[in-house]
Design a protein around this motif. Structure first.
Motif, PDB file in Angstrom:
ATOM      1  N   LEU A  95       0.825  -1.210   0.000  1.00 54.93           N
ATOM      2  CA  LEU A  95       0.000   0.000   0.000  1.00 54.93           C
ATOM      3  C   LEU A  95       0.864   1.267   0.000  1.00 54.93           C
ATOM      4  CD1 LEU A  95      -2.870  -0.907   2.474  1.00 54.93           C
ATOM      5  CD2 LEU A  95      -3.113  -0.300   0.055  1.00 54.93           C
ATOM      6  N   LEU A  96       1.977   1.237   0.693  1.00 60.38           N
ATOM      7  CA  LEU A  96       2.853   2.409   0.739  1.00 60.38           C
ATOM      8  C   LEU A  96       3.471   2.723  -0.625  1.00 60.38           C
ATOM      9  CD1 LEU A  96       4.640   1.974   4.179  1.00 60.38           C
ATOM     10  CD2 LEU A  96       2.966   3.734   3.534  1.00 60.38           C
ATOM     11  N   GLN A  97       3.460   1.758  -1.534  1.00 61.72           N
ATOM     12  CA  GLN A  97       3.992   1.985  -2.876  1.00 61.72           C
ATOM     13  C   GLN A  97       2.951   2.589  -3.806  1.00 61.72           C
ATOM     14  OE1 GLN A  97       5.494  -1.831  -4.045  1.00 61.72           O
ATOM     15  NE2 GLN A  97       7.231  -1.732  -2.650  1.00 61.72           N
ATOM     16  N   THR A  98       1.739   2.808  -3.312  1.00 58.16           N
ATOM     17  CA  THR A  98       0.675   3.381  -4.121  1.00 58.16           C
ATOM     18  C   THR A  98       0.513   4.863  -3.801  1.00 58.16           C
ATOM     19  OG1 THR A  98      -1.070   2.866  -2.521  1.00 58.16           O
ATOM     20  CG2 THR A  98      -0.539   1.154  -4.148  1.00 58.16           C
ATOM     21  N   LYS A  99      -0.338   5.507  -4.561  1.00 59.46           N
ATOM     22  CA  LYS A  99      -0.613   6.921  -4.328  1.00 59.46           C
ATOM     23  C   LYS A  99      -1.594   7.039  -3.166  1.00 59.46           C
ATOM     24  CE  LYS A  99      -2.084  11.084  -6.688  1.00 59.46           C
ATOM     25  NZ  LYS A  99      -2.568  11.664  -7.945  1.00 59.46           N
ATOM     26  N   LEU A 100      -1.147   7.699  -2.099  1.00 58.19           N
ATOM     27  CA  LEU A 100      -1.959   7.855  -0.890  1.00 58.19           C
ATOM     28  C   LEU A 100      -1.954   9.315  -0.464  1.00 58.19           C
ATOM     29  CD1 LEU A 100      -0.453   4.894   1.171  1.00 58.19           C
ATOM     30  CD2 LEU A 100      -2.680   4.903   0.054  1.00 58.19           C
ATOM     31  N   SER A 101      -3.009   9.697   0.230  1.00 50.96           N
ATOM     32  CA  SER A 101      -2.997  11.022   0.848  1.00 50.96           C
ATOM     33  C   SER A 101      -2.033  10.969   2.039  1.00 50.96           C
ATOM     34  CB  SER A 101      -4.398  11.404   1.325  1.00 50.96           C
ATOM     35  OG  SER A 101      -4.776  10.622   2.450  1.00 50.96           O
ATOM     36  N   GLU A 102      -1.653  12.142   2.518  1.00 55.22           N
ATOM     37  CA  GLU A 102      -0.728  12.190   3.653  1.00 55.22           C
ATOM     38  C   GLU A 102      -1.334  11.510   4.887  1.00 55.22           C
ATOM     39  OE1 GLU A 102       2.755  12.552   5.434  1.00 55.22           O
ATOM     40  OE2 GLU A 102       2.360  13.030   3.339  1.00 55.22           O
ATOM     41  N   LEU A 103      -2.621  11.699   5.108  1.00 53.72           N
ATOM     42  CA  LEU A 103      -3.303  11.073   6.238  1.00 53.72           C
ATOM     43  C   LEU A 103      -3.300   9.552   6.105  1.00 53.72           C
ATOM     44  CD1 LEU A 103      -4.930  11.534   8.841  1.00 53.72           C
ATOM     45  CD2 LEU A 103      -6.987  11.573   7.421  1.00 53.72           C
ATOM     46  N   GLU A 104      -3.596   9.054   4.896  1.00 49.50           N
ATOM     47  CA  GLU A 104      -3.574   7.606   4.667  1.00 49.50           C
ATOM     48  C   GLU A 104      -2.172   7.050   4.870  1.00 49.50           C
ATOM     49  OE1 GLU A 104      -7.041   7.030   1.291  1.00 49.50           O
ATOM     50  OE2 GLU A 104      -5.104   7.890   0.701  1.00 49.50           O
ATOM     51  N   ARG A 105      -1.168   7.757   4.358  1.00 50.04           N
ATOM     52  CA  ARG A 105       0.220   7.305   4.487  1.00 50.04           C
ATOM     53  C   ARG A 105       0.631   7.228   5.963  1.00 50.04           C
ATOM     54  NH1 ARG A 105       3.814   6.250   1.059  1.00 50.04           N
ATOM     55  NH2 ARG A 105       2.612   7.153  -0.630  1.00 50.04           N
ATOM     56  N   GLN A 106       0.270   8.241   6.737  1.00 49.03           N
ATOM     57  CA  GLN A 106       0.584   8.230   8.162  1.00 49.03           C
ATOM     58  C   GLN A 106      -0.085   7.057   8.870  1.00 49.03           C
ATOM     59  OE1 GLN A 106      -0.573  12.064   9.656  1.00 49.03           O
ATOM     60  NE2 GLN A 106       1.109  13.131   8.622  1.00 49.03           N
ATOM     61  N   PHE A 107      -1.343   6.810   8.526  1.00 47.38           N
ATOM     62  CA  PHE A 107      -2.072   5.693   9.140  1.00 47.38           C
ATOM     63  C   PHE A 107      -1.389   4.364   8.805  1.00 47.38           C
ATOM     64  CE2 PHE A 107      -5.198   2.278   8.829  1.00 47.38           C
ATOM     65  CZ  PHE A 107      -5.702   2.283  10.120  1.00 47.38           C
ATOM     66  N   ILE A 108      -1.059   4.166   7.519  1.00 51.76           N
ATOM     67  CA  ILE A 108      -0.439   2.908   7.081  1.00 51.76           C
ATOM     68  C   ILE A 108       0.928   2.741   7.743  1.00 51.76           C
ATOM     69  CG2 ILE A 108       0.475   1.640   5.097  1.00 51.76           C
ATOM     70  CD1 ILE A 108      -2.567   1.698   5.194  1.00 51.76           C
ATOM     71  N   GLU A 109       1.703   3.802   7.812  1.00 48.58           N
ATOM     72  CA  GLU A 109       3.018   3.706   8.452  1.00 48.58           C
ATOM     73  C   GLU A 109       2.895   3.350   9.929  1.00 48.58           C
ATOM     74  OE1 GLU A 109       4.744   7.468   7.506  1.00 48.58           O
ATOM     75  OE2 GLU A 109       5.473   6.786   5.548  1.00 48.58           O
ATOM     76  N   ARG A 110       1.900   3.927  10.606  1.00 48.56           N
ATOM     77  CA  ARG A 110       1.682   3.604  12.022  1.00 48.56           C
ATOM     78  C   ARG A 110       1.255   2.142  12.175  1.00 48.56           C
ATOM     79  NH1 ARG A 110      -2.164   7.091  13.286  1.00 48.56           N
ATOM     80  NH2 ARG A 110      -3.831   5.573  13.335  1.00 48.56           N
ATOM     81  N   ARG A 111       0.345   1.690  11.336  1.00 44.52           N
ATOM     82  CA  ARG A 111      -0.115   0.292  11.406  1.00 44.52           C
ATOM     83  C   ARG A 111       1.033  -0.667  11.085  1.00 44.52           C
ATOM     84  NH1 ARG A 111      -2.537  -1.907  14.021  1.00 44.52           N
ATOM     85  NH2 ARG A 111      -3.299  -3.504  12.619  1.00 44.52           N
ATOM     86  N   LEU A 112       1.868  -0.302  10.112  1.00 44.45           N
ATOM     87  CA  LEU A 112       3.016  -1.129   9.760  1.00 44.45           C
ATOM     88  C   LEU A 112       3.950  -1.280  10.959  1.00 44.45           C
ATOM     89  CD1 LEU A 112       4.750  -2.653   7.693  1.00 44.45           C
ATOM     90  CD2 LEU A 112       5.661  -0.444   6.972  1.00 44.45           C
ATOM     91  N   ALA A 113       4.225  -0.184  11.643  1.00 48.48           N
ATOM     92  CA  ALA A 113       5.086  -0.239  12.832  1.00 48.48           C
ATOM     93  C   ALA A 113       4.455  -1.091  13.929  1.00 48.48           C
ATOM     94  CB  ALA A 113       5.360   1.174  13.343  1.00 48.48           C
ATOM     95  N   GLU A 114       3.151  -0.963  14.117  1.00 47.89           N
ATOM     96  CA  GLU A 114       2.460  -1.763  15.134  1.00 47.89           C
ATOM     97  C   GLU A 114       2.509  -3.250  14.801  1.00 47.89           C
ATOM     98  OE1 GLU A 114      -1.432  -0.059  15.185  1.00 47.89           O
ATOM     99  OE2 GLU A 114      -0.801   1.713  16.300  1.00 47.89           O
TER     100      GLU A 114
END
Length: 74
Positions: free
Chosen positions: A22-41
């Protein structure tokens, strides 16, 4: 119990792979932050579960490489 833990490890790994894709796709900044947080979790949960499930770790003696140990038993 081991089968359940292995299944949970697999689920965490699948989630991590999905979030990385998902991080390799076009995301809004909010979506990217959410995905990065979930990835870390997910990564933290996977690391903790793997350590609890497979607590044994082997370390090579200092200065030894893996290839040097092959055939060392005689």
């Amino acid at each position: 119990m081991l089968d359940e833990d292995v299944a949970r490890i697999r689920a965490h790994r699948n989630n991590i792979h999905r979030y990385r894709r998902l991080l390799q796709t076009k995301l809004s900044e909010l979506e990217r932050q959410f995905i990065e947080r979930r990835l870390a979790e997910e990564q933290t949960a996977l690391d903790a579960l793997a350590l609890d499930t497979f607590p044994v770790a082997f370390a090579l003696p200092k200065g030894q490489s893996g290839s040097a140990m092959i055939g060392a038993e005689g």
